[in-house]
Structure formats: C-alpha cells, structure tokens
Design a protein around this motif. Structure first.
Motif, PDB file in Angstrom:
ATOM      1  N   GLU A   1       0.829  -1.208   0.000  1.00 57.79           N
ATOM      2  CA  GLU A   1       0.000   0.000   0.000  1.00 57.79           C
ATOM      3  C   GLU A   1       0.867   1.263   0.000  1.00 57.79           C
ATOM      4  N   LYS A   2       1.955   1.221   0.764  1.00 58.49           N
ATOM      5  CA  LYS A   2       2.816   2.408   0.879  1.00 58.49           C
ATOM      6  C   LYS A   2       3.575   2.709  -0.420  1.00 58.49           C
ATOM      7  N   ASP A   3       3.672   1.714  -1.326  1.00 55.40           N
ATOM      8  CA  ASP A   3       4.367   1.925  -2.597  1.00 55.40           C
ATOM      9  C   ASP A   3       3.554   2.786  -3.566  1.00 55.40           C
ATOM     10  N   LYS A   4       2.247   2.817  -3.386  1.00 51.30           N
ATOM     11  CA  LYS A   4       1.374   3.448  -4.383  1.00 51.30           C
ATOM     12  C   LYS A   4       1.634   4.943  -4.534  1.00 51.30           C
ATOM     13  N   GLU A   5       1.902   5.600  -3.412  1.00 51.41           N
ATOM     14  CA  GLU A   5       2.171   7.043  -3.462  1.00 51.41           C
ATOM     15  C   GLU A   5       3.431   7.325  -4.270  1.00 51.41           C
ATOM     16  N   GLU A   6       4.470   6.496  -4.069  1.00 52.60           N
ATOM     17  CA  GLU A   6       5.723   6.674  -4.805  1.00 52.60           C
ATOM     18  C   GLU A   6       5.522   6.375  -6.296  1.00 52.60           C
TER      19      GLU A   6
ATOM     20  N   LYS B   1       2.854   6.807  -8.050  1.00 55.60           N
ATOM     21  CA  LYS B   1       2.119   7.914  -8.684  1.00 55.60           C
ATOM     22  C   LYS B   1       3.018   9.124  -8.974  1.00 55.60           C
ATOM     23  N   LYS B   2       4.113   9.238  -8.232  1.00 54.39           N
ATOM     24  CA  LYS B   2       5.053  10.338  -8.500  1.00 54.39           C
ATOM     25  C   LYS B   2       5.749  10.150  -9.854  1.00 54.39           C
TER      26      LYS B   2
ATOM     27  N   SER C   1       2.086   9.360 -13.334  1.00 54.63           N
ATOM     28  CA  SER C   1       1.044  10.255 -12.811  1.00 54.63           C
ATOM     29  C   SER C   1      -0.369   9.830 -13.186  1.00 54.63           C
TER      30      SER C   1
END
Length: 254
Positions: A213-218, A220-221, A224
């Motif tokens: 789950e924590k990988d998703k933010e990275e 999206k960087k 996009s």
C-alpha cells in the motif's frame, strides 16, 4: 539485439514482456484470447537471455529497454500498448519512461519500481543442478528440481526452460550463467527521475506482497496517470492464477 517473438492477430500492437526465468510461451493462452477477441496484434517477446532470444554477457534494464525500442523499430510499431510482468514490468516501465513516443499505454503486473533484495537463490541453485546433470527425461528433471523447490506449479513453470539436445539429453534455454552473475540487476529499482505521463495500469495479486500500500504514493510520483487494480486470491503470477479476471481488467484498460 534481435529478440524472438510470437506474433498473434492484427490491429493495435500489444507487446507482452515475461518475468524472470519466464518466456513468451507463458503468455500464449492469454495472448491468443486477446488477439482473437479484440482488435490487437499481440507480440509475445522473449527478453534477452531468455527463451529463444539471443544470449548475452550483459543483463540490465537499460539494455532490455533498448531491446524493446529496437524491436518496435524492427517491426515498425507505434502507439504500442506495453505490458510486463515482474522483471518484464520493470523493463516496460523503463522503456515507457525512456521512449514515451513509442508507448500509448502501459500495464505493469505485480511489481513496483522500487528495489527488491535478491530472493531467487534457491531457484537458481535448482536450475544450476539441472544444467550440471545429464538428464534423460523431464520426469528426471522434475525429481531433481524437487530437491530444491517443493511447489509443483513453480517447478512446472521453471521446467518450461528445458530443451532437448540433438543427442537426446536436455539443457536449459535460459542463459543461467549471465543471470546468476547479474542477479543484483533483477531487483534494481528505477531511478526516481524516470517517469511516464501516459495512461498506466498497475495490477497486483491480492496474496502477493510485491506491491505494498505504501508503494502506491511513490508509484504515482513517477506514473502520474496510474490506476491500481487488485485481483483477490491471486499471488505473484496473477495472470496465470486468475486469467479470466486478469483478462477483463486488461481489455477494459486497453
């Protein structure tokens, strides 16, 4: 490097890149289904040092991304939908970032752009034992491999790498020596400076921990226009374990 491929159907090009120790044959059932039921020309590509593609002393994502570019140029492909699983997913991400003019859409299957520690040691030990043995049958190969790998589906996947030599014994299609030498490359992360702005789909298996789950933010960087989909009850080989669900997600996106 001129890559080997299986080409199915006519229409918009869809290139599929297999994972580590895989080959184009792993995707034949799904590729045929997409080619027959949708207007796509499906290219099932063997990456370097795998399947029927040439062997090389070098193995890196930069080189494999260049191989994809060369393949597209060789076959005069443009507006490509590029899909890759695991190692093939990392190749696909880098190819899309480096050559966005070629890629219309990107699909990444159960892998993130981050670094992964080497975790194929037992598999590589088993394949080394196969390569060093004088094998007379696939049954004999399976029995030897079972000393290293207990899971039958994993062994069946790996045994697709066996090919019969002229004299009747077996050897491996995969370039094991180079892959062992460059095993750190397989887990290598994508530079955070690399990005792709086209539509992107990340598909993960619900039982797999390759994408957290924590990988998703990275993710999206760097990608996009990403959407994430999860298939419940599937592991890392999500496309093989839940083919119907996987097929639906892919055709909806493309």
């Amino acid at each position: 490097m001129k890559l080997h491929s299986i080409i199915l159907g006519e229409g918009t090009p869809l290139l599929i890149l297999h994972g580590f120790l895989g080959m184009s044959d792993n995707w034949k059932t799904l590729g045929n289904k997409i080619a027959k039921e949708k207007s796509f020309q499906v290219h099932l590509v063997d990456q370097r040092n795998h399947g029927k593609s040439p062997h090389s002393d070098e193995h890196s994502y930069e080189l494999m991304a260049k191989d994809v570019k060369a393949y597209c140029e060789e076959h005069a492909l443009k507006d490509v939908v590029l899909m890759g699983h695991s190692m093939g997913g990392k190749t696909a991400m880098l190819a899309a970032a480096n050559y966005p003019e070629l890629i219309k859409k990107l699909i990444v299957v159960d892998i993130a752009p981050k670094y992964y520690k080497p975790h194929h040691q037992q598999i590589l030990k088993g394949l080394t034992a196969l390569e060093e043995a004088d094998l007379a049958s696939r049954q004999e190969a399976d029995e030897l491999l079972s000393e290293f790998i207990s899971e039958k589906p994993v062994r069946l996947f790996l045994l697709k790498n066996l090919k019969r030599k002229v004299e009747g014994t077996y050897c491996l299609k995969v370039n094991l020596e180079t892959l062992k030498e460059h095993i750190e490359e397989i887990g290598k992360g994508l530079s955070q400076k690399k990005s792709f702005e086209g539509p992107t789909l990340f598909i993960k298996g619900g039982n797999s921990n390759y994408i957290k789950e924590k990988d998703k933010e990275e993710i999206k960087k760097q990608f996009s226009l990403t959407e994430f989909k999860e298939i419940e009850g599937a592991g890392h080989w999500v496309h093989a374990e839940k083919m119907e669900e996987f097929y639906k997600l892919v055709v909806e996106f493309i």
